[in-house]
Design a protein around this motif. Structure first.
Motif, PDB file in Angstrom:
ATOM      1  N   GLU A 218     -18.443 -63.138 -18.895  1.00 25.29           N
ATOM      2  CA  GLU A 218     -18.605 -63.338 -17.459  1.00 25.29           C
ATOM      3  C   GLU A 218     -18.768 -64.816 -17.099  1.00 25.29           C
ATOM      4  N   GLU A 219     -19.090 -65.645 -18.079  1.00 23.49           N
ATOM      5  CA  GLU A 219     -19.210 -67.075 -17.830  1.00 23.49           C
ATOM      6  C   GLU A 219     -17.897 -67.819 -18.021  1.00 23.49           C
ATOM      7  N   ALA A 220     -16.839 -67.104 -18.422  1.00 23.32           N
ATOM      8  CA  ALA A 220     -15.561 -67.769 -18.704  1.00 23.32           C
ATOM      9  C   ALA A 220     -14.377 -66.938 -18.236  1.00 23.32           C
ATOM     10  N   ASN A 221     -14.582 -66.061 -17.245  1.00 25.94           N
ATOM     11  CA  ASN A 221     -13.518 -65.134 -16.852  1.00 25.94           C
ATOM     12  C   ASN A 221     -12.634 -65.643 -15.725  1.00 25.94           C
ATOM     13  N   THR A 222     -12.808 -66.894 -15.320  1.00 24.72           N
ATOM     14  CA  THR A 222     -11.911 -67.529 -14.364  1.00 24.72           C
ATOM     15  C   THR A 222     -11.521 -68.899 -14.907  1.00 24.72           C
ATOM     16  N   GLU A 223     -10.490 -69.476 -14.320  1.00 26.07           N
ATOM     17  CA  GLU A 223     -10.046 -70.787 -14.772  1.00 26.07           C
ATOM     18  C   GLU A 223     -11.153 -71.823 -14.608  1.00 26.07           C
ATOM     19  N   ALA A 224     -11.862 -71.764 -13.488  1.00 26.91           N
ATOM     20  CA  ALA A 224     -12.929 -72.742 -13.240  1.00 26.91           C
ATOM     21  C   ALA A 224     -14.076 -72.575 -14.234  1.00 26.91           C
ATOM     22  N   ARG A 225     -14.492 -71.338 -14.485  1.00 24.90           N
ATOM     23  CA  ARG A 225     -15.607 -71.099 -15.397  1.00 24.90           C
ATOM     24  C   ARG A 225     -15.243 -71.461 -16.823  1.00 24.90           C
ATOM     25  N   LEU A 226     -14.029 -71.103 -17.252  1.00 27.85           N
ATOM     26  CA  LEU A 226     -13.596 -71.453 -18.597  1.00 27.85           C
ATOM     27  C   LEU A 226     -13.501 -72.973 -18.748  1.00 27.85           C
ATOM     28  N   GLY A 227     -13.071 -73.660 -17.687  1.00 26.44           N
ATOM     29  CA  GLY A 227     -13.029 -75.115 -17.725  1.00 26.44           C
ATOM     30  C   GLY A 227     -14.395 -75.728 -17.946  1.00 26.44           C
ATOM     31  N   GLU A 228     -15.419 -75.140 -17.323  1.00 20.98           N
ATOM     32  CA  GLU A 228     -16.787 -75.644 -17.510  1.00 20.98           C
ATOM     33  C   GLU A 228     -17.269 -75.410 -18.936  1.00 20.98           C
ATOM     34  N   VAL A 229     -16.917 -74.247 -19.514  1.00 26.93           N
ATOM     35  CA  VAL A 229     -17.310 -73.961 -20.892  1.00 26.93           C
ATOM     36  C   VAL A 229     -16.642 -74.948 -21.847  1.00 26.93           C
ATOM     37  N   LEU A 230     -15.354 -75.187 -21.646  1.00 24.35           N
ATOM     38  CA  LEU A 230     -14.621 -76.114 -22.511  1.00 24.35           C
ATOM     39  C   LEU A 230     -15.200 -77.525 -22.438  1.00 24.35           C
ATOM     40  N   ALA A 231     -15.720 -77.890 -21.288  1.00 26.13           N
ATOM     41  CA  ALA A 231     -16.235 -79.248 -21.101  1.00 26.13           C
ATOM     42  C   ALA A 231     -17.708 -79.384 -21.460  1.00 26.13           C
ATOM     43  N   SER A 232     -18.340 -78.301 -21.927  1.00 32.01           N
ATOM     44  CA  SER A 232     -19.781 -78.330 -22.153  1.00 32.01           C
ATOM     45  C   SER A 232     -20.174 -78.951 -23.488  1.00 32.01           C
ATOM     46  N   SER A 233     -19.279 -78.909 -24.493  1.00 29.09           N
ATOM     47  CA  SER A 233     -19.617 -79.377 -25.834  1.00 29.09           C
ATOM     48  C   SER A 233     -18.343 -79.534 -26.645  1.00 29.09           C
ATOM     49  N   ALA A 234     -18.373 -80.441 -27.618  1.00 32.44           N
ATOM     50  CA  ALA A 234     -17.247 -80.561 -28.552  1.00 32.44           C
ATOM     51  C   ALA A 234     -17.496 -79.774 -29.830  1.00 32.44           C
ATOM     52  N   PHE A 235     -18.680 -79.157 -29.946  1.00 29.20           N
ATOM     53  CA  PHE A 235     -18.924 -78.209 -31.026  1.00 29.20           C
ATOM     54  C   PHE A 235     -18.308 -76.865 -30.642  1.00 29.20           C
ATOM     55  N   PRO A 236     -18.032 -75.970 -31.595  1.00 29.44           N
ATOM     56  CA  PRO A 236     -17.432 -74.684 -31.256  1.00 29.44           C
ATOM     57  C   PRO A 236     -18.337 -73.833 -30.378  1.00 29.44           C
ATOM     58  N   VAL A 237     -17.712 -73.106 -29.462  1.00 26.47           N
ATOM     59  CA  VAL A 237     -18.431 -72.229 -28.531  1.00 26.47           C
ATOM     60  C   VAL A 237     -17.942 -70.800 -28.746  1.00 26.47           C
ATOM     61  N   LEU A 238     -18.875 -69.874 -28.883  1.00 28.80           N
ATOM     62  CA  LEU A 238     -18.569 -68.451 -29.032  1.00 28.80           C
ATOM     63  C   LEU A 238     -18.565 -67.791 -27.651  1.00 28.80           C
ATOM     64  N   ILE A 239     -17.466 -67.098 -27.319  1.00 26.04           N
ATOM     65  CA  ILE A 239     -17.394 -66.318 -26.076  1.00 26.04           C
ATOM     66  C   ILE A 239     -17.176 -64.865 -26.466  1.00 26.04           C
ATOM     67  N   ASP A 240     -18.119 -64.016 -26.144  1.00 27.34           N
ATOM     68  CA  ASP A 240     -18.085 -62.609 -26.560  1.00 27.34           C
ATOM     69  C   ASP A 240     -17.347 -61.730 -25.555  1.00 27.34           C
ATOM     70  N   GLU A 241     -16.699 -60.696 -26.091  1.00 30.11           N
ATOM     71  CA  GLU A 241     -16.090 -59.610 -25.308  1.00 30.11           C
ATOM     72  C   GLU A 241     -15.051 -60.112 -24.307  1.00 30.11           C
ATOM     73  N   VAL A 242     -14.135 -60.946 -24.760  1.00 25.40           N
ATOM     74  CA  VAL A 242     -13.088 -61.481 -23.886  1.00 25.40           C
ATOM     75  C   VAL A 242     -12.067 -60.393 -23.573  1.00 25.40           C
ATOM     76  N   ASP A 243     -11.652 -60.329 -22.313  1.00 19.20           N
ATOM     77  CA  ASP A 243     -10.637 -59.365 -21.882  1.00 19.20           C
ATOM     78  C   ASP A 243      -9.307 -60.115 -21.732  1.00 19.20           C
ATOM     79  N   PHE A 244      -8.404 -59.927 -22.692  1.00 16.20           N
ATOM     80  CA  PHE A 244      -7.142 -60.657 -22.665  1.00 16.20           C
ATOM     81  C   PHE A 244      -6.145 -60.079 -21.670  1.00 16.20           C
ATOM     82  N   SER A 245      -6.508 -58.969 -21.000  1.00 13.77           N
ATOM     83  CA  SER A 245      -5.655 -58.503 -19.909  1.00 13.77           C
ATOM     84  C   SER A 245      -5.802 -59.384 -18.676  1.00 13.77           C
TER      85      SER A 245
END
Length: 342
Positions: free
Chosen positions: A154-181
């Motif tokens: 739910e913190e990465a289910n839009t382009e804007a939210r995923l952009g914030e996650v990508l910009a939060s750290s250069a270490f790996p980030v785990l995103i659980d239960e992604v819906d690829f549909s």
């Protein structure tokens, strides 16, 4: 009023820079590993062999042989005892660990235009089959099992939210239960694979706000939708099935009691990896991330005075035979689950 504040601050910063009322440094403030300096900011040109690397908010402890030895013994136990119940699962866990060893350097390697399947790791298959457990072992290698590096979909289910996650750290980030549909996130995953900037937004005054594509992502999914070719071809994909579900359920209690409280010890592996790459940054010129990770892990065991375990260089690919009855059982189970949910 976060959006309004960001727009106002962007205008203020721009005015301060143009009026020479403030000096903008090139220091990074988000967790991760970065080039020590840019030869040319406009082209993002770097020379890590001469200038080296810098780590921001690195959470690994000082390196000691005793600490590394204890961490590697625990890692070997996790792979063989808890995740290595078949040759395929042992190889799968070996690839997962190698990915997490190299992932913090993905942003630096991206400057060099090197091969980047390392940018995304996708764990797909049955729910409660150990995907998140394995990912937490990987995060523990760098001591980053925290809120910044463990996110819900739910913190990465839009382009804007995923952009914030990508910009939060250069270490790996785990995103659980992604819906690829959700096809809205596909362009962002493709863009972040090769580009330093994941997203650029404009304020009401036409000021640009860049969101860097810093973080390599570990994505778990229950396989409700097929993974699009464009995303799969840019990722390392590891699959889980009902065998994993059955095994994990029987040993979950023991794992939570005997292993989970000790996972923080694994951060000594990150300490060793950082020391090796920091002193020899030219290692990042190696094009194959798997070869580099295998060499680092093998030398870590030797440095700690341990024999290199056989799983370190195992490869996970399609040569393992498919269990057709199990696959049929899994298909029926998934169909029933979806029917019940609807």
């Amino acid at each position: 009023k976060r959006r309004a504040a960001e727009e106002a601050l962007a205008v203020l910063v721009q005015q301060m820079r143009e009026g020479h009322y403030a000096h903008q440094t090139e220091e990074e403030d988000r967790p991760g590993i970065y080039p020590a300096r840019y030869r040319d900011r406009s082209t993002a040109a770097i020379n890590v062999a001469e200038d080296g690397l810098v780590a921001v908010e690195r959470k690994t402890p000082p390196l000691t042989r005793a600490g590394l030895r204890s961490a590697l013994e625990l890692l070997d136990q996790a792979v063989v005892r808890w995740f290595g119940y078949t040759p395929a699962t042992r190889a799968r866990m070996a690839v997962l660990i190698r990915w997490f060893v190299i992932a913090p350097f993905a942003y630096v390697r991206k400057h060099r235009g090197l091969d980047l399947p390392v940018q995304n790791l996708i764990l797909t298959g049955n729910s409660r089959s150990g995907k998140s457990q394995g990912a937490q072992v990987g995060l523990a290698l760098w001591g980053i099992r925290d809120r910044t590096h463990m996110r819900g979909y739910e913190e990465a289910n839009t382009e804007a939210r995923l952009g914030e996650v990508l910009a939060s750290s250069a270490f790996p980030v785990l995103i659980d239960e992604v819906d690829f549909s959700n096809e809205r996130i596909h362009p962002m995953l493709k863009l972040a694979h090769e580009n330093l900037i994941a997203r650029t937004t404009l304020t009401t005054t036409r000021q640009q706000i860049h969101r860097e594509a810093l973080a390599p992502l570990c994505l778990t999914t229950n396989g409700k939708a097929p993974i699009a070719d464009a995303v799969r071809n840019r990722s390392v994909v590891l699959r889980y099935d009902l065998t994993d579900f059955k095994r994990i359920q029987t040993q979950r209690g023991e794992f939570d009691r005997d292993v989970k409280p000790r996972l923080d010890q694994l951060s000594c592996v990150g300490s060793y990896t950082w020391e090796v790459v920091c002193r020899n940054p030219q290692l990042l010129h190696e094009r194959d991330w798997g070869v580099l990770a295998t060499a680092i892990l093998s030398n870590a065991y030797r440095y700690a005075g341990l024999n290199v375990p056989a799983w370190v260089d195992l490869s996970y690919d399609d040569h393992y035979e498919t269990d057709t009855p199990l696959l049929a059982q899994e298909t029926v189970a998934l169909a029933l689950r979806d029917l019940i949910q609807r």
